[in-house]
Design a protein around this motif. Sequence first.
Motif, PDB file in Angstrom:
ATOM      1  N   ILE A 180      -6.442   4.587  -3.568  1.00 48.05           N
ATOM      2  CA  ILE A 180      -6.700   4.884  -2.156  1.00 48.05           C
ATOM      3  C   ILE A 180      -7.675   6.049  -2.010  1.00 48.05           C
ATOM      4  O   ILE A 180      -8.610   6.012  -1.197  1.00 48.05           O
ATOM      5  CB  ILE A 180      -5.376   5.195  -1.432  1.00 48.05           C
ATOM      6  CG1 ILE A 180      -4.520   3.923  -1.344  1.00 48.05           C
ATOM      7  CG2 ILE A 180      -5.628   5.773  -0.044  1.00 48.05           C
ATOM      8  CD1 ILE A 180      -3.069   4.183  -0.984  1.00 48.05           C
TER       9      ILE A 180
ATOM     10  N   VAL B 162       0.833  -1.212   0.000  1.00 46.71           N
ATOM     11  CA  VAL B 162       0.000   0.000   0.000  1.00 46.71           C
ATOM     12  C   VAL B 162       0.864   1.258   0.000  1.00 46.71           C
ATOM     13  O   VAL B 162       0.511   2.281  -0.606  1.00 46.71           O
ATOM     14  CB  VAL B 162      -0.929  -0.022   1.238  1.00 46.71           C
ATOM     15  CG1 VAL B 162      -1.599   1.326   1.436  1.00 46.71           C
ATOM     16  CG2 VAL B 162      -1.975  -1.119   1.100  1.00 46.71           C
ATOM     17  N   TYR B 163       2.018   1.186   0.668  1.00 46.87           N
ATOM     18  CA  TYR B 163       2.899   2.339   0.857  1.00 46.87           C
ATOM     19  C   TYR B 163       3.834   2.579  -0.334  1.00 46.87           C
ATOM     20  O   TYR B 163       4.623   3.513  -0.309  1.00 46.87           O
ATOM     21  CB  TYR B 163       3.731   2.135   2.123  1.00 46.87           C
ATOM     22  CG  TYR B 163       4.281   0.735   2.242  1.00 46.87           C
ATOM     23  CD1 TYR B 163       5.417   0.330   1.553  1.00 46.87           C
ATOM     24  CD2 TYR B 163       3.615  -0.217   3.023  1.00 46.87           C
ATOM     25  CE1 TYR B 163       5.891  -0.960   1.642  1.00 46.87           C
ATOM     26  CE2 TYR B 163       4.087  -1.523   3.123  1.00 46.87           C
ATOM     27  CZ  TYR B 163       5.219  -1.887   2.429  1.00 46.87           C
ATOM     28  OH  TYR B 163       5.680  -3.185   2.513  1.00 46.87           O
TER      29      TYR B 163
ATOM     30  N   LYS C  69      -2.276   2.332   9.984  1.00 49.53           N
ATOM     31  CA  LYS C  69      -0.945   2.144   9.421  1.00 49.53           C
ATOM     32  C   LYS C  69      -0.826   0.756   8.799  1.00 49.53           C
ATOM     33  O   LYS C  69      -1.240  -0.236   9.387  1.00 49.53           O
ATOM     34  CB  LYS C  69       0.109   2.314  10.512  1.00 49.53           C
ATOM     35  CG  LYS C  69       1.547   2.199  10.017  1.00 49.53           C
ATOM     36  CD  LYS C  69       2.537   2.346  11.164  1.00 49.53           C
ATOM     37  CE  LYS C  69       3.970   2.180  10.682  1.00 49.53           C
ATOM     38  NZ  LYS C  69       4.943   2.282  11.805  1.00 49.53           N
ATOM     39  N   VAL C  70      -0.248   0.713   7.589  1.00 52.52           N
ATOM     40  CA  VAL C  70       0.072  -0.552   6.913  1.00 52.52           C
ATOM     41  C   VAL C  70       1.582  -0.603   6.760  1.00 52.52           C
ATOM     42  O   VAL C  70       2.209   0.378   6.346  1.00 52.52           O
ATOM     43  CB  VAL C  70      -0.612  -0.634   5.535  1.00 52.52           C
ATOM     44  CG1 VAL C  70      -0.254  -1.946   4.839  1.00 52.52           C
ATOM     45  CG2 VAL C  70      -2.134  -0.512   5.678  1.00 52.52           C
ATOM     46  N   TYR C  71       2.192  -1.734   7.068  1.00 53.28           N
ATOM     47  CA  TYR C  71       3.652  -1.795   7.102  1.00 53.28           C
ATOM     48  C   TYR C  71       4.126  -3.238   6.909  1.00 53.28           C
ATOM     49  O   TYR C  71       3.339  -4.196   7.008  1.00 53.28           O
ATOM     50  CB  TYR C  71       4.166  -1.259   8.428  1.00 53.28           C
ATOM     51  CG  TYR C  71       3.459  -1.828   9.646  1.00 53.28           C
ATOM     52  CD1 TYR C  71       3.977  -2.922  10.330  1.00 53.28           C
ATOM     53  CD2 TYR C  71       2.263  -1.269  10.098  1.00 53.28           C
ATOM     54  CE1 TYR C  71       3.334  -3.447  11.436  1.00 53.28           C
ATOM     55  CE2 TYR C  71       1.596  -1.787  11.193  1.00 53.28           C
ATOM     56  CZ  TYR C  71       2.137  -2.875  11.869  1.00 53.28           C
ATOM     57  OH  TYR C  71       1.487  -3.399  12.959  1.00 53.28           O
TER      58      TYR C  71
ATOM     59  N   GLN D   1      -5.615  -4.464   3.203  1.00 61.99           N
ATOM     60  CA  GLN D   1      -4.636  -3.451   3.600  1.00 61.99           C
ATOM     61  C   GLN D   1      -5.019  -2.081   3.050  1.00 61.99           C
ATOM     62  O   GLN D   1      -4.849  -1.058   3.732  1.00 61.99           O
ATOM     63  CB  GLN D   1      -3.255  -3.868   3.116  1.00 61.99           C
ATOM     64  CG  GLN D   1      -2.745  -5.148   3.758  1.00 61.99           C
ATOM     65  CD  GLN D   1      -1.621  -5.805   2.990  1.00 61.99           C
ATOM     66  OE1 GLN D   1      -1.021  -5.184   2.104  1.00 61.99           O
ATOM     67  NE2 GLN D   1      -1.326  -7.059   3.296  1.00 61.99           N
TER      68      GLN D   1
ATOM     69  N   PHE E  29      -1.189  -4.693   9.167  1.00 63.03           N
ATOM     70  CA  PHE E  29      -1.782  -3.372   9.412  1.00 63.03           C
ATOM     71  C   PHE E  29      -2.273  -3.280  10.847  1.00 63.03           C
ATOM     72  O   PHE E  29      -2.527  -4.290  11.510  1.00 63.03           O
ATOM     73  CB  PHE E  29      -2.950  -3.117   8.448  1.00 63.03           C
ATOM     74  CG  PHE E  29      -3.986  -4.216   8.420  1.00 63.03           C
ATOM     75  CD1 PHE E  29      -4.991  -4.286   9.373  1.00 63.03           C
ATOM     76  CD2 PHE E  29      -3.946  -5.193   7.435  1.00 63.03           C
ATOM     77  CE1 PHE E  29      -5.936  -5.296   9.354  1.00 63.03           C
ATOM     78  CE2 PHE E  29      -4.877  -6.217   7.402  1.00 63.03           C
ATOM     79  CZ  PHE E  29      -5.881  -6.271   8.367  1.00 63.03           C
TER      80      PHE E  29
ATOM     81  N   HIS F  59      -5.747   1.181   5.335  1.00 64.36           N
ATOM     82  CA  HIS F  59      -5.057   2.454   5.090  1.00 64.36           C
ATOM     83  C   HIS F  59      -6.056   3.572   4.811  1.00 64.36           C
ATOM     84  O   HIS F  59      -5.909   4.687   5.329  1.00 64.36           O
ATOM     85  CB  HIS F  59      -4.105   2.282   3.914  1.00 64.36           C
ATOM     86  CG  HIS F  59      -3.358   3.533   3.557  1.00 64.36           C
ATOM     87  ND1 HIS F  59      -2.328   4.037   4.329  1.00 64.36           N
ATOM     88  CD2 HIS F  59      -3.500   4.397   2.515  1.00 64.36           C
ATOM     89  CE1 HIS F  59      -1.875   5.154   3.780  1.00 64.36           C
ATOM     90  NE2 HIS F  59      -2.563   5.390   2.677  1.00 64.36           N
TER      91      HIS F  59
END
Length: 236
Positions: free
Chosen positions: A75, A62-63, A105-107, A96, A145, A100
């Motif tokens: 998004i 996602v990031y 937070k997605v990581y 995810q 997430f 978001h």
Amino acid sequence: MFDLPDTVYTIQHLAFEDLGAWEDVLYEQGLRVRYFEAGVENLEKAFAHEGLVIILGGPIGVYETTDYPFLQKEIDLLKVRLEKKLPTIGICLGAQLIAHALGAKVYAGHAKEIGWSTLSLANAAHHPLVALADTPVLHWHGDTFDLPAQAELLASSDLYPNQAFRVGPHILALQFHAEVAADSLEKWLIGHTCELRQAQIDIPTLRAAHQQYAPQLQQVSATVLGQFLAGLKSQS
């Protein structure tokens, strides 16, 4: 709102990750399926759809909006959709994206979770995943997430606490793959071979587990999707 019969719009991030066994379930419900290719097609029509939208998985994060600029547009469109409480299911990357878009937070997770295992279901009223109790599901992700503030946790696994959540009766996010068909894993094994090698996953073992567990999951997950659709109909 959602009114059967209708067309389910499905956003696909990878050609071989499709609706799998769920496609037949939707057809049996009198629904049609329309796929949209993320990164190729304009997704505005899909995200504005008042019927059910299912957002599928994919190997990107996602990031990673710098490398994949279409993700930011996706998004932004999803945020508007969720604000309108339009019926939406997210699977893996789709979950995810929902997390978001809801401000969580997605990581990257601490370990790859690839393989079959059961879920720990949360204590929730009218639990939409109750049929999955004691049924192994397919996990295939490296990212995770935080739980969105407005979401209700539905399931956890031994590796990750946030495996599924819902927001009201219209939004369902599944980190795991409930949709996978019993006869279609081989294309995943081919397409994700680099990831599997890097994660040191034994492919014959993964294939054998799929052959053992996927037929049961296919039956049980049909119940999960059917109940979600029934809930949408009751709200329309």
